[in-house]
Design an enzyme around this catalytic site. Structure first.
Site, short mmCIF file in Angstrom:
data_model
loop_
_atom_site.label_atom_id
_atom_site.label_comp_id
_atom_site.label_asym_id
_atom_site.label_seq_id
_atom_site.Cartn_x
_atom_site.Cartn_y
_atom_site.Cartn_z
N ASP A 135 -2.91 4.76 -2.31
CA ASP A 135 -3.85 5.43 -1.41
C ASP A 135 -4.29 6.77 -1.99
O ASP A 135 -3.46 7.55 -2.48
CB ASP A 135 -3.09 5.66 -0.08
CG ASP A 135 -3.97 6.11 1.04
OD1 ASP A 135 -4.92 5.39 1.38
OD2 ASP A 135 -3.72 7.21 1.58
N ASP A 179 0.85 -1.19 0.00
CA ASP A 179 0.00 0.00 0.00
C ASP A 179 0.89 1.25 0.00
O ASP A 179 1.66 1.46 0.94
CB ASP A 179 -0.86 -0.05 1.28
CG ASP A 179 -2.13 0.72 1.17
OD1 ASP A 179 -2.11 1.78 0.53
OD2 ASP A 179 -3.14 0.28 1.75
N GLU A 184 -6.92 3.95 -5.28
CA GLU A 184 -8.09 4.34 -4.49
C GLU A 184 -8.51 5.73 -4.94
O GLU A 184 -7.76 6.68 -4.78
CB GLU A 184 -7.75 4.35 -3.00
CG GLU A 184 -8.97 4.62 -2.16
CD GLU A 184 -8.68 5.14 -0.76
OE1 GLU A 184 -9.53 4.99 0.11
OE2 GLU A 184 -7.60 5.72 -0.55
N HIS A 189 -10.97 -1.56 5.18
CA HIS A 189 -10.67 -1.07 6.53
C HIS A 189 -11.25 0.30 6.82
O HIS A 189 -11.07 0.82 7.92
CB HIS A 189 -9.15 -1.05 6.70
CG HIS A 189 -8.51 -0.06 5.77
ND1 HIS A 189 -8.47 -0.25 4.39
CD2 HIS A 189 -7.93 1.13 5.99
CE1 HIS A 189 -7.89 0.78 3.84
NE2 HIS A 189 -7.54 1.64 4.78
N ASP A 190 -11.89 0.93 5.83
CA ASP A 190 -12.50 2.25 6.05
C ASP A 190 -14.01 2.17 6.08
O ASP A 190 -14.68 3.20 6.16
CB ASP A 190 -12.10 3.20 4.90
CG ASP A 190 -10.62 3.51 4.89
OD1 ASP A 190 -10.02 3.54 5.98
OD2 ASP A 190 -10.07 3.73 3.79
#
Ligand code: GLC
Length: 546
Positions: A195, A95, A245, A319-320
């Site tokens: 990200d 990531d 993302e 995870h968000d």
């Protein structure tokens, strides 16, 4: 080109498996569980960051891209993880948090010490403490600017104030980031998740946003495509497993980001389908999911990004996000049916499916009752903001219960032992109580479990070319809560029917469905009478028609 029969599994290391009894998940814990992932059948692991970081945003605040945070392990552990995964035919995707660094990064520290070279690595603006450069909001609440008195300058942070935005207009910054990619590629990493990468290019001039929080100025910003092309070309990432993302993005931009002819990324995450339960687009104002909108969004993005012009990363959890089963399904009465329906919905579509740790077990939201149980910086900020907006503490807690990112960050439920087999001591974040019944050990050997259903979905993608490579079309029906689509290639044609809700439905069929050609369903028996298919709560059905 990325093979379309692949499936990615996302690990949030802090909550995956603790190997050394400190209550925090770690890299050796990931190594311990590789056999489990091999059994599940996934092809790639995307791990969220474990680089050196003060952990204000659980590693999305990187202080050193080249070293491992000792809380997670060592460089040797990471090398072993890569090679052990490889032995099991699993590739590692790292990531890359390149929109910002931690304010603990040595670049930022040098900037603070007055070094102009490094000030130009970030977005600093001269000014006085009484006049913020623009009215833009941080995504975690409050202003996007922080003042440094001794420099008489403000710096931009679209996220927490300890996450300073990098200045991608500076070629030296872009070169530094390319070096990071090459360093990990050299170690055997086969892909990257970038990200919030559509926020990297900021406008040439900064102005107030009179109609919003500033995002329209920097989202899919002026040079973002150019910068991505350069990053990919200069690091040779063209054939790697890359995914961006994309925050608040547009379909047009996502086609460009993922179109193979553009030389940018292999695929994109967008989040529009995960905002259908935001009232007026505000995450913190609750509303029941709008299924009509959900159905339309799937249709728009599936048809808009088709094989040949781009690629969607398909997901409902990460995870968000709160757990999809608690959000769109029924996590008690129809726990199994709704978990399997949601999985089928996205795994049978075009694109690459992503499974987020615990999703394959039907893990649910946490059900916390006090603010002390929360850990996430965004949740803690918004608890205060919601009360400043006039909510009582109970009301604010109710909203957090539904919306907090911590819902997706509770420890992986491995078995029914104390601390769910995640750790031998109290985990860094509280466990949901349901781990006694919802856990990997109990599902592993149960042929009818959610885990084994996911295994089958992964194999269906590999065994049916229509699912991995076929075209997609939607069959219109009157009901906003039932989605019907067709996947087709030369050899075969597959129809997917999904009842998104708990209500029973009747679907008028325009073709004969032979239940003997059923590939998978979340119910043992399905009911067709003449041209009417009676759908039970959350029923889904995948049938081969040719
Ligand atoms: C992404 C990450 C999220 C993080 C944010 C800032 O949205 O997924 O966890 O807080 O970027 O880096």
């Amino acid at each position: 080109m990325i093979k379309r029969d692949k499936v990615v599994y996302q690990i949030y290391p802090k909550s995956f498996k603790d190997s050394n009894g400190d209550g925090l998940g770690d890299i050796r814990g990931m190594i311990e569980k590789l056999d489990y992932l091999q059994d599940l059948g996934v092809d790639y692991i995307w791990s969220t960051p474990f680089f050196v970081s003060p952990q204000n945003d659980n590693g999305y605040d990187v202080a050193d891209y080249y070293n491992i945070d000792s809380r997670y392990g060592t460089m040797e552990d990471v090398e072993e993880l890569i090679s052990e995964a490889k032995k099991r035919n699993i590739g590692l995707m790292f990531d890359m948090v390149f929109n910002h660094t931690s304010t603990e990064h040595e670049w930022f520290k040098k900037a603070l010490a007055g070094d102009e070279k490094y000030q130009n690595y970030y977005i600093f603006k001269d000014g006085t403490p009484d006049k913020v450069p623009t009215n833009w909001a941080s995504k975690f609440g409050g202003s996007a600017w922080e003042y440094i008195p001794h420099l008489k300058k403000w710096y931009l942070h679209l996220f927490d104030k300890t996450q300073a935005d990098l200045n991608w207009d500076n070629p030296e910054v872009r070169d530094e980031l390319k070096k990071v990619i090459l360093f990990w590629k050299e170690k055997g990493v086969v892909g990257y998740r970038f990200d919030v990468v559509n926020l990297i290019s900021k406008p040439a001039t900064f102005e107030d946003d009179d109609i919003g929080d500033g995002r329209r100025f920097y989202t899919d910003g002026p040079n973002v495509h150019e910068y991505l092309k350069e990053l990919v070309k200069d690091t040779g990432m063209e054939d790697m497993m890359t995914v961006g993302e994309m925050s608040s993005t547009s379909l047009e931009n996502c086609v460009r980001y993922s179109n193979p002819d553009e030389g940018e990324l292999a695929m994109v995450f967008n989040f529009h389908h995960l905002k259908v339960d935001y009232k007026n687009g505000d995450k913190w104002t609750l509303q029941a999911p709008d299924y009509k909108q959900l159905k339309n969004l799937f249709k728009t993005w599936q048809l808009g990004i088709q094989e040949g012009n781009g690629l969607n990363a398909m997901f409902l959890c990460n995870h968000d996000q709160p757990r999809a089963i608690s959000r769109f399904g029924n996590d008690t009465k129809y726990w199994k049916e709704s978990a399997e329906m949601l999985a089928t919905l996205i795994h049978m579509m075009q694109g690459i499916p992503y499974i987020y740790q615990g999703e394959e077990l039907g893990m649910t939201n946490h059900g916390y009752t006090t603010i002390e149980q929360y850990r996430d910086v965004e949740s803690l900020n918004y608890y205060k903001i919601l009360m400043e907006r006039g909510m009582t503490s109970d009301e604010a807690l109710h909203v957090l219960n539904e919306r907090s990112r911590d819902n997706g960050r509770t420890p992986m439920q491995w078995n029914s032992d104390t601390y769910a087999g995640f750790s031998t001591v109290e985990p860094w974040i509280p466990l949901p109580e349901n781990y006694k019944t919802i856990n990997a050990e109990s599902e592993f050997h149960d042929e009818t479990s959610i885990y084994n259903y996911y295994k089958k979905l992964i194999q269906i993608r590999k065994n049916h070319r229509a699912i991995s490579y076929g075209s997609i079309s939607f069959i219109d029906n009157e009901d906003d809560e039932v989605i019907v689509y067709v996947r087709e290639c030369e050899e075969e044609r597959i129809v997917v029917i999904v009842n998104l809700v708990e209500d029973k439905k009747e679907l008028i069929l325009h073709e004969n469905l032979d239940l003997a050609s059923k590939i998978i369903s979340n119910y043992d028996s399905n009911e067709v009478n003449g041209n009417i298919l009676s759908l039970k709560p959350y029923e889904c059905l995948v049938i081969k028609t040719r």
